[in-house]
Design an enzyme around this catalytic site. Sequence first.
Site, mmCIF file in Angstrom:
data_model
loop_
_atom_site.group_PDB
_atom_site.id
_atom_site.type_symbol
_atom_site.label_atom_id
_atom_site.label_comp_id
_atom_site.label_asym_id
_atom_site.label_seq_id
_atom_site.Cartn_x
_atom_site.Cartn_y
_atom_site.Cartn_z
ATOM 1 N N VAL A 104 -8.723 -11.262 108.532
ATOM 2 C CA VAL A 104 -8.165 -12.223 107.581
ATOM 3 C C VAL A 104 -6.659 -12.037 107.585
ATOM 4 O O VAL A 104 -6.161 -10.908 107.475
ATOM 5 C CB VAL A 104 -8.726 -12.007 106.155
ATOM 6 C CG1 VAL A 104 -8.175 -13.066 105.205
ATOM 7 C CG2 VAL A 104 -10.250 -12.025 106.173
ATOM 8 N N CYS A 105 -5.925 -13.131 107.745
ATOM 9 C CA CYS A 105 -4.463 -13.102 107.694
ATOM 10 C C CYS A 105 -3.926 -12.082 108.704
ATOM 11 O O CYS A 105 -4.330 -12.084 109.862
ATOM 12 C CB CYS A 105 -4.016 -12.815 106.265
ATOM 13 S SG CYS A 105 -2.295 -13.203 105.898
ATOM 14 N N THR A 106 -3.040 -11.180 108.268
ATOM 15 C CA THR A 106 -2.410 -10.249 109.201
ATOM 16 C C THR A 106 -3.312 -9.082 109.587
ATOM 17 O O THR A 106 -2.861 -8.167 110.288
ATOM 18 C CB THR A 106 -1.091 -9.709 108.620
ATOM 19 O OG1 THR A 106 -1.344 -9.147 107.324
ATOM 20 C CG2 THR A 106 -0.062 -10.820 108.512
ATOM 21 N N THR A 124 -3.419 -16.123 113.056
ATOM 22 C CA THR A 124 -3.092 -15.327 111.889
ATOM 23 C C THR A 124 -2.200 -16.189 111.006
ATOM 24 O O THR A 124 -2.003 -17.379 111.286
ATOM 25 C CB THR A 124 -2.403 -14.003 112.280
ATOM 26 O OG1 THR A 124 -2.246 -13.195 111.102
ATOM 27 C CG2 THR A 124 -1.040 -14.235 112.911
#
Length: 319
Positions: A104-106, A124
Site C-alpha cells: 500500500v502506498c510507499t 505507488t
Amino acid sequence: MAQRTVLFVLFDGVQSLDVSGPLEVFAGAETHLPGTYRIRMASLDGAPVRTSSGLTVVPDQDLGSPFDAHTLVVPGGRGTRDPSPALTGWLREHGPRAERLVSVCTGALLLASAGLLDGRRVTTHWAHCGRLARDHPAVEVDPDPIYVRDGRVATSAGVTSGIDLALALVEDDLGREVALGIARHLVVFLRRPGNQAQFSAQLAAQTARREPLREVQRWISEHPGDDLGVEALAARASLSPRHFARAFRTETGMTPGRYVERVRLEHARRLLEDTPDGVEEISRASGYGTPEAMRRAFVRALGAAPAEYRRRFRPAPAR
C-alpha cells in the site's frame, strides 16, 4: 474453504490508514463469512509501533514467529524512507513464501529494496513514483493507476487506494456479493478499477503559465462536448496549430489530445455516477459523439464499459 492468513507488517512511521483501510476490508469479510481470514499484525520485535500520525498500534506478534501468511501486506508511510536493514532482510527472506504479496502506498519502496519487485509492473503514491523508478531501474513503474496487479504481486497508490485493492482481492477470494457488502458497510464504491487514474486531468496536468493556454484549459473543462481539435483550440489561443500544440505540451506536461481525452472521460464518469442520463445522451454531452466511441474509451482507460461502470459505482438506492 481454507482460512487465509493476512499478515500486516508494522514499523515505526507507518501510515495508519495504509494499515486500517485494508484491514477493515479483510475484517469485514471475516464478519460476513467467518473462518475466511485470519488477520495478524507483526513488528520486528513485537513491540508497539507509533504511526506517522502519532497513533500507537499494538501488534499481535513479532516477525520472528513462524511464517504462515497467505497474503503479506506491506503498508507505507514515513518509515519507508530509511528502512531498517533487519526489516528489509526479513521481507527478502519471507516475501517469496507468501502466495500473495501486497503493498500500500510507499510500501512498494520496501518491497523494491528487498528485491521483490524486479521485473514487475507496479505503482505507488504518485509523489514517489519517480524515486521508485530511479532507485530501482529493474522495476517497471506505472504512475497512473490506483493499483496494479502483476501475478502474485499487487501494489497500490496512495492511502485510500489500499481499500480499493483489498476489495478487489476479497472479490477474487469470496465473490462480488461479499465484496459489495463490505463496500456498502464502509460507505465506499465497489470498486474503482485498478487502472483508474490516481487523480484528475486538471491535477495531473500542470497549469499553463500563459493566460491564453490557461483559458484553453478552462474552456476544455467547461465545454467537453464542443469541437476540441487542435485547430479549434489553437484558434481560441490565437496561435498556429503547430505552435499551440508545442506550447501546450511544454507548459502542461501532456499533449492537447491527451488532456481532452482525460477531461472527457472524467466528465462522462461524473454523469454516469451522479445522473440518470442515458449512455447515448452522456456520450454526446461528453464529446464522444456515439455510445460506441465512449464504450471504447472506457474499456481502454478503465477496463469497464459505461453500463458496467455505472453499475459498480452508483450507490445502491435506499430500501
